[in-house]
Design an enzyme around this catalytic site. Structure first.
Site, short mmCIF file in Angstrom:
data_model
loop_
_atom_site.label_atom_id
_atom_site.label_comp_id
_atom_site.label_asym_id
_atom_site.label_seq_id
_atom_site.Cartn_x
_atom_site.Cartn_y
_atom_site.Cartn_z
N THR A 176 0.80 -1.27 0.05
CA THR A 176 0.08 0.02 -0.05
C THR A 176 0.79 1.18 0.10
OG1 THR A 176 -0.23 -0.08 2.36
CG2 THR A 176 -1.98 -0.92 1.28
N GLU A 221 -4.01 4.54 3.81
CA GLU A 221 -3.31 3.59 2.77
C GLU A 221 -4.13 3.02 1.50
OE1 GLU A 221 -0.90 0.89 5.27
OE2 GLU A 221 -1.88 1.27 6.81
#
Length: 315
Positions: free
Chosen positions: A212, A260
């Site tokens: 991420t 994220e």
């Protein structure tokens, strides 16, 4: 589009213009009505359209610590205003000294001496000057003295978001805070966006097979409620379908709230240090802690599948 940071940035030879003044955080559909009207009026009169806004938000100076979460940073607002046809944006530094400017002095120093207003377009609830003592009625009186028109446009349109309440930045912030990004989208006319620089996190996503981009958001950003969302990651001039996680990562006893974004089906992306944007399309589920790592991985795979379906449905 020209961007000015303070009155001293306005060109000396600047002529007449049509002006609208406000925070315009989010440039939502209600704001767009006023800005579009100002642009249309400017075209009719053959002069530029100017938006006057403030930095920081006036409430932070008048009541320190009360800065509202922001729906869009100034550079994003300028982009959106340029798309509406605005010719110049004046960002006035809102200081304690500036906050003490009387409505009459504001009219002279900003609208008359610098912007040479030919018309001013505002919403019915517009207030300005020291202690917000100025209103559209006072502005209209000043217009007769200094030769500018004042047009009052209904700022609000209503819709299903917020139970049919008038569209406003306050309502949009509430919907974002509640995780209702679809309701916020209805008001904004586009997905809510969060921006920032990608920083190194714990890198657990990479270890789990879902790397991420950990976005260090800009100050005072309006961040959606903790949970998983479908959306887009904008980076390096690319728009990528994304599964977005907001929260403290309770699976690993995290305490810091993060945003994220996992770029679905993308391999080998290196975004560290880059400024990126994340668009929130739809809420998928709330934040949760799972009994095992296997259960977490199974849920993450299901989340990515669902996010992929939602984005695909956007066409």
């Amino acid at each position: 589009m020209q961007r000015w940071r303070g009155l001293e940035d306005i060109p000396e030879d600047w002529g007449r213009s049509v002006v609208t003044i406000g925070s315009y955080d989010g440039v939502h559909r209600g704001h767009q009505l006023i800005i579009k009207h100002a642009v249309d009026r400017a075209r009719e009169l053959g002069v530029p359209a100017v938006v006057v806004t403030f930095d920081p938000h006036p409430s932070e100076v008048v009541r320190p610590g009360s800065h509202p979460p922001l729906l869009a940073p100034h550079h994003r607002r300028c982009e959106l205003m340029a798309e509406l046809g605005v010719d110049a944006v004046l960002i006035l530094p809102f200081t304690s000294e500036f906050s003490k400017l009387s409505p009459a002095d504001f009219v002279v120093k900003v609208l008359v001496d610098k912007l040479h207003a030919k018309a001013v377009v505002e919403g019915p609830n517009f207030r300005f000057g020291h202690k917000a003592a100025g209103n559209v009625e006072f502005l209209a009186e000043q217009g007769k003295v200094y030769d500018f028109e004042v047009e009052v446009i209904d700022l609000y349109v209503s819709g299903a978001a917020g139970g049919g309440r008038p569209f406003s930045s306050t309502l949009t912030r509430r919907l974002v805070a509640e995780g209702d990004v679809e309701g916020a989208r209805e008001i904004l006319g586009r997905p809510h966006r969060v921006e920032g620089v990608v920083v190194r996190g714990a890198q657990r996503g990479r270890e789990l097979g879902f790397p991420t981009a950990n976005v260090e958001t800009l100050p005072h950003t309006a961040i959606p409620a903790d949970g998983v969302y479908a959306g887009y990651l904008h980076a390096q001039d690319e728009i990528m379908p994304a599964a977005i996680s907001v929260g403290t990562n309770p699976q690993f006893d995290g305490t810091e709230r993060t945003v994220e974004a996992y770029a679905i089906d993308r391999v080998g992306l290196d975004l560290y240090g880059l400024h990126v944007a994340v668009d929130f399309l739809a809420y998928v589920r709330g934040q949760a802690k799972f009994d095992s790592l296997e259960a977490l991985l199974e849920q993450m795979a299901a989340d990515v599948k669902r996010c992929k379906e939602i984005v695909a449905a956007e066409g």
